[in-house]
Design a protein around this motif. Structure first.
Motif, PDB file in Angstrom:
ATOM      1  N   ILE A  42       0.828  -1.214   0.000  1.00 25.16           N
ATOM      2  CA  ILE A  42       0.000   0.000   0.000  1.00 25.16           C
ATOM      3  C   ILE A  42       0.861   1.262   0.000  1.00 25.16           C
ATOM      4  N   PRO A  43       1.852   1.409   0.901  1.00 17.80           N
ATOM      5  CA  PRO A  43       2.684   2.623   0.839  1.00 17.80           C
ATOM      6  C   PRO A  43       3.465   2.740  -0.467  1.00 17.80           C
ATOM      7  N   ILE A  44       3.903   1.620  -1.013  1.00 12.96           N
ATOM      8  CA  ILE A  44       4.632   1.646  -2.278  1.00 12.96           C
ATOM      9  C   ILE A  44       3.711   2.116  -3.398  1.00 12.96           C
ATOM     10  N   PHE A  45       2.478   1.634  -3.395  1.00 11.15           N
ATOM     11  CA  PHE A  45       1.501   2.065  -4.394  1.00 11.15           C
ATOM     12  C   PHE A  45       1.223   3.562  -4.270  1.00 11.15           C
ATOM     13  N   LEU A  46       1.048   4.056  -3.055  1.00  9.25           N
ATOM     14  CA  LEU A  46       0.771   5.477  -2.853  1.00  9.25           C
ATOM     15  C   LEU A  46       1.963   6.338  -3.280  1.00  9.25           C
ATOM     16  N   LEU A  47       3.166   5.917  -2.928  1.00  8.86           N
ATOM     17  CA  LEU A  47       4.364   6.658  -3.313  1.00  8.86           C
ATOM     18  C   LEU A  47       4.540   6.655  -4.833  1.00  8.86           C
ATOM     19  N   GLY A  48       4.344   5.509  -5.454  1.00  9.76           N
ATOM     20  CA  GLY A  48       4.447   5.422  -6.914  1.00  9.76           C
ATOM     21  C   GLY A  48       3.414   6.298  -7.604  1.00  9.76           C
ATOM     22  N   SER A  49       2.194   6.316  -7.082  1.00  7.22           N
ATOM     23  CA  SER A  49       1.144   7.161  -7.663  1.00  7.22           C
ATOM     24  C   SER A  49       1.494   8.631  -7.524  1.00  7.22           C
ATOM     25  N   ALA A  50       2.003   9.019  -6.362  1.00  8.29           N
ATOM     26  CA  ALA A  50       2.378  10.419  -6.148  1.00  8.29           C
ATOM     27  C   ALA A  50       3.508  10.832  -7.091  1.00  8.29           C
ATOM     28  N   ILE A  51       4.501   9.980  -7.255  1.00  5.57           N
ATOM     29  CA  ILE A  51       5.615  10.290  -8.159  1.00  5.57           C
ATOM     30  C   ILE A  51       5.118  10.384  -9.595  1.00  5.57           C
ATOM     31  N   TYR A  52       4.269   9.451 -10.008  1.00  2.00           N
ATOM     32  CA  TYR A  52       3.735   9.469 -11.371  1.00  2.00           C
ATOM     33  C   TYR A  52       2.949  10.750 -11.630  1.00  2.00           C
ATOM     34  N   LEU A  53       2.071  11.128 -10.698  1.00  2.00           N
ATOM     35  CA  LEU A  53       1.269  12.335 -10.892  1.00  2.00           C
ATOM     36  C   LEU A  53       2.146  13.587 -10.899  1.00  2.00           C
TER      37      LEU A  53
END
Length: 109
Positions: A42-53
């Motif tokens: 979950i934290p990896i997904f959130l961090l990846g989404s934030a970086i992508y956006l």
């Protein structure tokens, strides 16, 4: 009478229908994998989404800046072209603007 029905033990149901909340049996490998891996993802997904956006926003900003610069250059080119055409027109017929006949006033009656 209805409370007696609810409190009655469920001995008549087969063992497959009973839920086991606290047992000494180990979890299946599949359930163990999900309980170990998914919460940590979950934290990896959130961090990846934030970086992508963030990267997508940066790309959009840079694309807009490039478009603005190109439009500014094109406007400067067109303005210089208009100025040169005006100068050319004034150089070809300098007396035509001075001798232009004034329009006659017309009336309805």
């Amino acid at each position: 009478m209805s409370t007696r029905l609810l409190l009655r033990p469920r001995a008549h149901l087969p063992a497959i229908h009973l839920r086991r909340y606290a047992t000494n049996q180990p979890q299946s490998r599949h359930a163990q994998w999900y309980s170990d891996i998914v919460p940590s993802m979950i934290p990896i997904f959130l961090l990846g989404s934030a970086i992508y956006l963030g990267l997508e926003l940066t790309q959009l900003k840079l694309a807009h800046e490039k478009y603005t610069d190109e439009s500014g250059r094109r406007i400067e080119e067109l303005e210089s072209e208009v100025a040169s055409l005006r100068e050319k027109r004034l150089a070809q017929a300098p007396d035509s603007t001075e001798q232009a006949p004034s329009p006659k006033k017309r009336s309805w009656w």
